[in-house]
Design a protein around this motif. Structure first.
Motif, PDB file in Angstrom:
ATOM      1  N   GLY A  32       1.065  -1.046  -0.092  1.00  0.00           N
ATOM      2  CA  GLY A  32      -0.373   0.663   0.335  1.00  0.00           C
ATOM      3  C   GLY A  32       0.834   1.308  -0.090  1.00  0.00           C
ATOM      4  N   ALA A  33       2.363   0.707   0.052  1.00  0.00           N
ATOM      5  CA  ALA A  33       2.710   2.460   0.593  1.00  0.00           C
ATOM      6  C   ALA A  33       3.764   2.608  -1.118  1.00  0.00           C
ATOM      7  CB  ALA A  33       3.935   2.273   1.734  1.00  0.00           C
ATOM      8  N   GLY A  34       3.555   1.451  -1.508  1.00  0.00           N
ATOM      9  CA  GLY A  34       4.431   1.778  -2.648  1.00  0.00           C
ATOM     10  C   GLY A  34       5.751   0.492  -2.906  1.00  0.00           C
ATOM     11  N   ALA A  35       5.629  -0.697  -1.877  1.00  0.00           N
ATOM     12  CA  ALA A  35       6.488  -1.610  -1.720  1.00  0.00           C
ATOM     13  C   ALA A  35       6.019  -2.583  -2.839  1.00  0.00           C
ATOM     14  CB  ALA A  35       7.116  -1.736  -0.619  1.00  0.00           C
ATOM     15  N   LEU A  36       6.728  -4.164  -3.123  1.00  0.00           N
ATOM     16  CA  LEU A  36       6.864  -4.924  -4.004  1.00  0.00           C
ATOM     17  C   LEU A  36       6.967  -5.674  -3.084  1.00  0.00           C
ATOM     18  CD1 LEU A  36       6.262  -5.849  -7.566  1.00  0.00           C
ATOM     19  CD2 LEU A  36       8.559  -6.835  -6.790  1.00  0.00           C
ATOM     20  N   PRO A  37       5.405  -6.364  -3.062  1.00  0.00           N
ATOM     21  CA  PRO A  37       5.872  -7.781  -1.425  1.00  0.00           C
ATOM     22  C   PRO A  37       5.963  -8.452  -2.445  1.00  0.00           C
ATOM     23  CG  PRO A  37       3.687  -7.603  -2.226  1.00  0.00           C
ATOM     24  CD  PRO A  37       4.175  -6.473  -3.331  1.00  0.00           C
ATOM     25  N   ILE A  38       7.503  -9.684  -1.626  1.00  0.00           N
ATOM     26  CA  ILE A  38       7.889 -10.575  -2.316  1.00  0.00           C
ATOM     27  C   ILE A  38       6.808 -11.531  -1.405  1.00  0.00           C
ATOM     28  CG2 ILE A  38       9.523 -12.533  -2.655  1.00  0.00           C
ATOM     29  CD1 ILE A  38      11.333  -9.247  -3.205  1.00  0.00           C
ATOM     30  N   LEU A  39       6.265 -12.444  -1.174  1.00  0.00           N
ATOM     31  CA  LEU A  39       5.586 -13.902   0.005  1.00  0.00           C
ATOM     32  C   LEU A  39       6.303 -14.458  -0.016  1.00  0.00           C
ATOM     33  CD1 LEU A  39       1.837 -13.383  -1.350  1.00  0.00           C
ATOM     34  CD2 LEU A  39       2.758 -11.589   0.200  1.00  0.00           C
ATOM     35  N   ASN A  40       6.941 -14.900   1.197  1.00  0.00           N
ATOM     36  CA  ASN A  40       7.367 -16.210   1.699  1.00  0.00           C
ATOM     37  C   ASN A  40       6.656 -17.507   2.424  1.00  0.00           C
ATOM     38  OD1 ASN A  40       8.422 -17.593   4.313  1.00  0.00           O
ATOM     39  ND2 ASN A  40       9.807 -18.275   1.983  1.00  0.00           N
ATOM     40  N   GLY A  41       6.299 -18.738   2.063  1.00  0.00           N
ATOM     41  CA  GLY A  41       6.261 -19.268   2.452  1.00  0.00           C
ATOM     42  C   GLY A  41       6.836 -20.792   2.357  1.00  0.00           C
ATOM     43  N   ARG A  42       6.328 -22.212   3.180  1.00  0.00           N
ATOM     44  CA  ARG A  42       6.388 -23.602   2.551  1.00  0.00           C
ATOM     45  C   ARG A  42       6.026 -24.044   2.159  1.00  0.00           C
ATOM     46  NH1 ARG A  42       6.932 -25.281   8.734  1.00  0.00           N
ATOM     47  NH2 ARG A  42       4.603 -24.664   9.063  1.00  0.00           N
ATOM     48  N   ASP A  43       4.177 -23.811   1.727  1.00  0.00           N
ATOM     49  CA  ASP A  43       2.861 -24.579   1.706  1.00  0.00           C
ATOM     50  C   ASP A  43       2.486 -23.360  -0.361  1.00  0.00           C
ATOM     51  OD1 ASP A  43      -0.224 -25.178   0.191  1.00  0.00           O
ATOM     52  OD2 ASP A  43       0.098 -25.929   2.495  1.00  0.00           O
ATOM     53  N   PRO A  44       2.689 -24.362  -1.406  1.00  0.00           N
ATOM     54  CA  PRO A  44       2.664 -24.196  -2.430  1.00  0.00           C
ATOM     55  C   PRO A  44       1.036 -23.420  -2.934  1.00  0.00           C
ATOM     56  CG  PRO A  44       3.382 -26.042  -2.997  1.00  0.00           C
ATOM     57  CD  PRO A  44       3.201 -26.161  -1.176  1.00  0.00           C
ATOM     58  N   ASP A  45       0.472 -24.110  -1.859  1.00  0.00           N
ATOM     59  CA  ASP A  45      -0.909 -24.070  -2.140  1.00  0.00           C
ATOM     60  C   ASP A  45      -1.882 -21.733  -1.673  1.00  0.00           C
ATOM     61  OD1 ASP A  45      -1.789 -26.311  -3.630  1.00  0.00           O
ATOM     62  OD2 ASP A  45      -2.681 -27.459  -2.112  1.00  0.00           O
ATOM     63  N   LYS A  46      -0.933 -22.520   0.238  1.00  0.00           N
ATOM     64  CA  LYS A  46      -0.829 -21.560   0.757  1.00  0.00           C
ATOM     65  C   LYS A  46      -0.612 -20.482   0.041  1.00  0.00           C
ATOM     66  CE  LYS A  46      -1.359 -23.742   5.495  1.00  0.00           C
ATOM     67  NZ  LYS A  46      -0.869 -23.722   6.171  1.00  0.00           N
ATOM     68  N   MET A  47       0.869 -20.488  -0.647  1.00  0.00           N
ATOM     69  CA  MET A  47       1.688 -19.408  -0.992  1.00  0.00           C
ATOM     70  C   MET A  47       0.731 -18.562  -1.805  1.00  0.00           C
ATOM     71  SD  MET A  47       4.633 -18.403  -0.194  1.00  0.00           S
ATOM     72  CE  MET A  47       4.268 -17.644  -1.430  1.00  0.00           C
ATOM     73  N   ALA A  48       0.004 -19.839  -3.002  1.00  0.00           N
ATOM     74  CA  ALA A  48      -0.909 -19.231  -4.432  1.00  0.00           C
ATOM     75  C   ALA A  48      -2.619 -18.525  -3.717  1.00  0.00           C
ATOM     76  CB  ALA A  48      -1.543 -20.643  -5.160  1.00  0.00           C
ATOM     77  N   GLU A  49      -2.387 -18.804  -2.331  1.00  0.00           N
ATOM     78  CA  GLU A  49      -3.786 -18.320  -2.006  1.00  0.00           C
ATOM     79  C   GLU A  49      -3.374 -16.557  -1.765  1.00  0.00           C
ATOM     80  OE1 GLU A  49      -6.740 -18.294  -1.878  1.00  0.00           O
ATOM     81  OE2 GLU A  49      -7.535 -16.804  -0.850  1.00  0.00           O
ATOM     82  N   ALA A  50      -2.342 -16.699  -0.885  1.00  0.00           N
ATOM     83  CA  ALA A  50      -2.376 -15.546  -0.148  1.00  0.00           C
ATOM     84  C   ALA A  50      -2.085 -14.611  -1.218  1.00  0.00           C
ATOM     85  CB  ALA A  50      -1.106 -15.496   1.376  1.00  0.00           C
ATOM     86  N   ASN A  51      -0.999 -15.091  -2.342  1.00  0.00           N
ATOM     87  CA  ASN A  51      -0.451 -14.020  -3.606  1.00  0.00           C
ATOM     88  C   ASN A  51      -1.800 -13.424  -4.100  1.00  0.00           C
ATOM     89  OD1 ASN A  51       1.545 -13.190  -4.952  1.00  0.00           O
ATOM     90  ND2 ASN A  51       1.534 -14.736  -6.352  1.00  0.00           N
ATOM     91  N   ARG A  52      -2.966 -14.363  -4.298  1.00  0.00           N
ATOM     92  CA  ARG A  52      -4.062 -14.150  -5.211  1.00  0.00           C
ATOM     93  C   ARG A  52      -4.909 -13.088  -4.266  1.00  0.00           C
ATOM     94  NH1 ARG A  52      -9.270 -13.841  -4.785  1.00  0.00           N
ATOM     95  NH2 ARG A  52      -8.689 -15.377  -2.491  1.00  0.00           N
ATOM     96  N   GLN A  53      -4.375 -13.025  -2.733  1.00  0.00           N
ATOM     97  CA  GLN A  53      -5.483 -11.776  -1.420  1.00  0.00           C
ATOM     98  C   GLN A  53      -4.362 -10.547  -2.161  1.00  0.00           C
ATOM     99  OE1 GLN A  53      -6.286 -12.533   2.116  1.00  0.00           O
ATOM    100  NE2 GLN A  53      -6.497 -15.395   1.063  1.00  0.00           N
ATOM    101  N   ILE A  54      -3.095 -10.418  -2.217  1.00  0.00           N
ATOM    102  CA  ILE A  54      -2.694  -9.275  -2.948  1.00  0.00           C
ATOM    103  C   ILE A  54      -2.310  -9.168  -3.761  1.00  0.00           C
ATOM    104  CG2 ILE A  54      -0.324  -8.149  -2.457  1.00  0.00           C
ATOM    105  CD1 ILE A  54       0.246  -9.077   0.191  1.00  0.00           C
ATOM    106  N   GLY A  55      -2.887  -9.389  -5.295  1.00  0.00           N
ATOM    107  CA  GLY A  55      -2.889  -9.122  -6.194  1.00  0.00           C
ATOM    108  C   GLY A  55      -1.462  -8.750  -6.974  1.00  0.00           C
ATOM    109  N   ALA A  56      -0.679  -8.226  -6.130  1.00  0.00           N
ATOM    110  CA  ALA A  56       0.379  -8.170  -7.177  1.00  0.00           C
ATOM    111  C   ALA A  56       1.513  -8.835  -6.162  1.00  0.00           C
ATOM    112  CB  ALA A  56       0.745  -7.203  -7.463  1.00  0.00           C
ATOM    113  N   GLY A  57       3.005  -9.064  -6.892  1.00  0.00           N
ATOM    114  CA  GLY A  57       3.957  -9.072  -5.692  1.00  0.00           C
ATOM    115  C   GLY A  57       4.682 -10.883  -6.428  1.00  0.00           C
ATOM    116  N   ASP A  58       5.590 -10.753  -6.032  1.00  0.00           N
ATOM    117  CA  ASP A  58       6.650 -12.220  -5.862  1.00  0.00           C
ATOM    118  C   ASP A  58       6.466 -13.084  -5.056  1.00  0.00           C
ATOM    119  OD1 ASP A  58       7.276 -10.868  -8.337  1.00  0.00           O
ATOM    120  OD2 ASP A  58       9.291 -10.317  -7.429  1.00  0.00           O
ATOM    121  N   VAL A  59       7.201 -14.603  -4.886  1.00  0.00           N
ATOM    122  CA  VAL A  59       7.197 -15.228  -4.583  1.00  0.00           C
ATOM    123  C   VAL A  59       8.325 -16.681  -4.155  1.00  0.00           C
ATOM    124  CG1 VAL A  59       5.666 -17.555  -3.931  1.00  0.00           C
ATOM    125  CG2 VAL A  59       4.584 -15.950  -4.441  1.00  0.00           C
ATOM    126  N   LEU A  60       8.553 -16.678  -2.939  1.00  0.00           N
ATOM    127  CA  LEU A  60       9.830 -17.018  -2.711  1.00  0.00           C
ATOM    128  C   LEU A  60       9.244 -18.287  -1.896  1.00  0.00           C
ATOM    129  CD1 LEU A  60      12.602 -16.767  -3.848  1.00  0.00           C
ATOM    130  CD2 LEU A  60      13.118 -14.363  -1.473  1.00  0.00           C
TER     131      LEU A  60
END
Ligand code: NDP
Length: 251
Positions: A32-60
């Motif tokens: 919201g302050a302009g950063a590009l978020p890089i999400l992190n997790g260890r479960d691909p399904d949870k990561m995909a859902e979180a990424n969907r909620q955020i809308g934009a960003g990378d995943v590690l």
């Protein structure tokens, strides 16, 4: 003009353990302050859902307790995609048991997840930040960085260590242009403390014990994170900001 100090436009922010709870809220808030978020997790399904909620960003994807995997993922991201300018060491776990019965395995798991990960992920990202002469590291501590409570002595030990590791990072890395600080949340109703939020007696105790008289909302941690991730905190080093409704300020 002054608000530009808090502008994170285009800065990549890695938030460990960001598939839900505080991590996800911080990733969303920094975005919201302009950063590009890089999400992190260890479960691909949870990561995909979180990424969907955020809308934009990378995943590690990596488990923060797998130090080699974490380091490799960070080095690959830096080489192939871009600079990680902000790191939030957020991943953490809780385990409750009377200290005299506390399982040794759970104690080790707490140390690995809550402390060793801050060292390993922090070091892996800091090496790149030091090369660039700038960077922001935000470690998530807790009210338990300062205060104990029955049944969570090992968690308390880990969060005390996070506060001191934050000071150590500042002592070693401030001269390289990094600002290393922490946020110590009070009580927020996430999965981590679902047992507590489901217990009306605990909520009654908490409302009495906390000057603000209530649980925190995860969005209320975002302001401190933006401050510590931005140019506004360019001379702030080794500090923990308690966002806890006043609980550590009162008896
Ligand atoms: P949650 O349990 O809701 O979320 C924890 C997150 O960390 C999840 O995304 C989880 O993913 C991830 N995680 C856990 N272990 C690992 C691992 N080994 N590798 C990668 N990711 C991992 O907790 P909260 O959001 O409440 O807590 C976040 C942080 O805030 C923790 O450090 C906690 O100690 C701290 N904190 C929380 C407070 C609160 O009131 N909630 C108060 C004070 C501090 P997965 O689904 O894979 O487990």
């Amino acid at each position: 003009m002054t608000l530009k100090l808090f502008d994170l436009s285009g800065r990549r922010a890695l938030v460990t353990g960001s598939t839900r709870g505080i991590g996800l809220a911080l990733a969303r808030g920094l975005a919201g302050a302009g950063a590009l978020p890089i999400l992190n997790g260890r479960d691909p399904d949870k990561m995909a859902e979180a990424n969907r909620q955020i809308g934009a960003g990378d995943v590690l994807m990596f488990d923060v307790t797998d130090h080699e995997a974490a380091r490799a993922a960070i080095d690959r991201y830096e080489a192939e995609i871009g600079a990680i300018e902000i790191l939030v060491n957020n991943a953490g776990i809780q385990y409750r048991a009377p200290l005299e019965d506390f399982p040794a395995e759970a104690f080790e798991r707490l140390l690995q997840t809550n402390v060793a990960s801050v060292f390993h992920v922090g070091q892996a990202v800091a090496r790149h930040m030091i090369r660039r002469g700038r960077g922001k590291i935000i470690n998530i501590g807790s009210v338990q960085s300062a205060l104990a409570r029955p049944s969570i002595a090992p968690y308390t030990a880990t969060k005390g260590a996070v506060a001191n590791l934050t000071k150590g990072m500042a002592a070693d890395w401030a001269r390289h242009g990094l600002q290393c600080n922490g946020i110590a949340p009070g009580y927020f109703a996430t999965e981590l403390n679902a047992t507590l939020s489901a217990d009306p007696d605990f909520t009654a105790w908490l409302e009495k014990r906390t000057p603000a008289g209530r649980w925190g909302r995860v969005e209320e941690l975002v302001g401190a994170a933006i401050f510590l991730a931005s140019d506004a905190s360019s001379f702030v080093n080794g500090q923990m900001i308690y966002v806890d409704g006043g609980i550590t300020a009162s008896v």
